[in-house]
Design a protein around this motif. Structure first.
Motif, short mmCIF file in Angstrom:
data_model
loop_
_atom_site.label_atom_id
_atom_site.label_comp_id
_atom_site.label_asym_id
_atom_site.label_seq_id
_atom_site.Cartn_x
_atom_site.Cartn_y
_atom_site.Cartn_z
N ALA A 89 0.84 -1.20 0.00
CA ALA A 89 0.00 0.00 0.00
C ALA A 89 0.87 1.24 0.00
O ALA A 89 0.58 2.22 -0.71
CB ALA A 89 -0.94 -0.01 1.21
N VAL A 93 0.89 4.18 -3.05
CA VAL A 93 0.54 5.60 -2.90
C VAL A 93 1.77 6.50 -2.99
O VAL A 93 1.65 7.71 -2.81
CB VAL A 93 -0.22 5.88 -1.58
CG1 VAL A 93 -1.52 5.13 -1.54
CG2 VAL A 93 0.63 5.60 -0.37
N GLN A 149 2.16 15.77 2.10
CA GLN A 149 2.19 14.61 1.21
C GLN A 149 2.41 13.33 2.00
O GLN A 149 1.78 12.30 1.73
CB GLN A 149 3.27 14.77 0.14
CG GLN A 149 2.92 15.79 -0.91
CD GLN A 149 4.08 16.07 -1.87
OE1 GLN A 149 5.19 15.55 -1.71
NE2 GLN A 149 3.83 16.91 -2.85
N GLU A 152 -0.79 12.38 3.91
CA GLU A 152 -1.79 11.78 3.02
C GLU A 152 -1.40 10.36 2.63
O GLU A 152 -2.26 9.47 2.55
CB GLU A 152 -2.01 12.65 1.78
CG GLU A 152 -2.66 13.98 2.10
CD GLU A 152 -3.95 13.85 2.92
OE1 GLU A 152 -4.81 13.02 2.59
OE2 GLU A 152 -4.07 14.57 3.94
N ALA A 153 -0.12 10.11 2.40
CA ALA A 153 0.34 8.75 2.07
C ALA A 153 0.06 7.81 3.23
O ALA A 153 -0.45 6.69 3.04
CB ALA A 153 1.83 8.76 1.73
N LYS A 156 -3.69 7.06 3.48
CA LYS A 156 -4.14 6.10 2.46
C LYS A 156 -3.73 4.68 2.82
O LYS A 156 -4.50 3.74 2.65
CB LYS A 156 -3.60 6.49 1.09
CG LYS A 156 -4.28 7.71 0.51
CD LYS A 156 -3.70 8.11 -0.82
CE LYS A 156 -4.36 9.39 -1.31
NZ LYS A 156 -3.70 9.93 -2.49
N GLU A 160 -6.27 1.54 3.56
CA GLU A 160 -6.18 0.23 2.90
C GLU A 160 -6.06 -0.89 3.92
O GLU A 160 -6.66 -1.95 3.75
CB GLU A 160 -5.01 0.21 1.91
CG GLU A 160 -5.30 1.06 0.69
CD GLU A 160 -4.33 0.80 -0.45
OE1 GLU A 160 -3.84 -0.35 -0.59
OE2 GLU A 160 -4.07 1.75 -1.21
#
Length: 171
Positions: A89, A93, A149, A152-153, A156, A160
Motif C-alpha cells: 500500500a 501511494v 504529502q 496523506e500517504a 491512504k 487500505e
C-alpha cells in the motif's frame, strides 16, 4: 523537542473517523514544524536552515509514521500478510517513507527533489531582510507541502489496512 512515544502503545486507527482525527493532528504537527523551519530560515546564516530542516523533517516523518501506527517497528509486529499489505500500500501511494527507518540520507533524497527551493532560499539570503523573508516563506511552504504529502500517504495506507481488516498489531 521530539516526543518519546512508546511504540507498543500506538496502534492503527480503527475507523475512518480515527484516520481523519490522526490526519488532522499530523497536519497540525506539520504546520508547527514548518513554522519552526521558516523561523530558522529567516536567520541569515547560510546552511543553518538546511541542517535544521534535515533534523526537523526526520523527526516529523518518524512522528507521523508513529501516529498512524506505521513505524518500522509497528509494521514489523504485524502478521506477515498484513505487513506485506502495508508495504504494498505504501508503494502504491508513493509513500516511500511510510514504515521506514528515516535516516539523514533518506531525508536528503527527499529534500533534493525540492532542490530548486533550497537554492532559491540560499540565494534569497544574499538580499538583506527581503531575502530573509522570502527564504522563510519558501521554506515554510516547501516543508509544509512535503509534510502534507507524507500525511496523506500514511492516511491512504491506514485506509487500505483498515479495509483489509487490520486493526492493530498483535500484542
Amino acid at each position: 523537542m521530539r516526543s518519546k512515544k512508546d511504540t507498543n502503545s500506538t496502534v492503527l486507527p480503527v475507523s475512518e473517523t480515527g484516520i481523519a482525527a490522526v490526519r488532522e493532528r499530523c497536519r497540525q504537527l506539520v504546520r508547527r514544524r514548518a513554522m519552526l523551519s521558516a523561523g530558522v530560515a529567516a536567520v541569515p546564516i547560510p546552511g543553518l536552515d538546511v541542517v535544521t530542516d534535515l533534523r526537523l523533517f526526520a523527526m516529523l516523518i518518524d512522528d507521523i509514521n508513529q501516529e498512524f501506527g506505521l513505524s518500522e517497528q509497528q509494521i514489523g509486529r504485524m502478521q506477515p500478510k498484513f505487513r506485506m499489505l502495508a508495504y504494498e500500500a505504501a508503494l502504491g501511494v508513493g509513500g516511500m517513507l511510510v514504515g521506514k527507518l528515516v535516516t539523514r540520507e533518506v531525508v536528503m533524497q527527499v529534500l533534493r527533489r525540492t532542490g530548486f527551493k533550497v537554492a532559491a532560499r540560499q540565494a534569497g539570503k544574499l538580499v538583506p531582510l527581503a531575502g530573509q523573508l522570502a527564504s522563510a516563506g519558501i521554506g515554510f511552504f516547501a516543508f509544509r507541502q512535503i509534510g502534507y504529502q507524507h500525511v496523506e500517504a500514511c492516511a491512504k495506507v491506514a485506509q487500505e489496512l483498515l479495509a483489509a481488516g487490520v486493526h492493530q498489531p498483535p500484542a
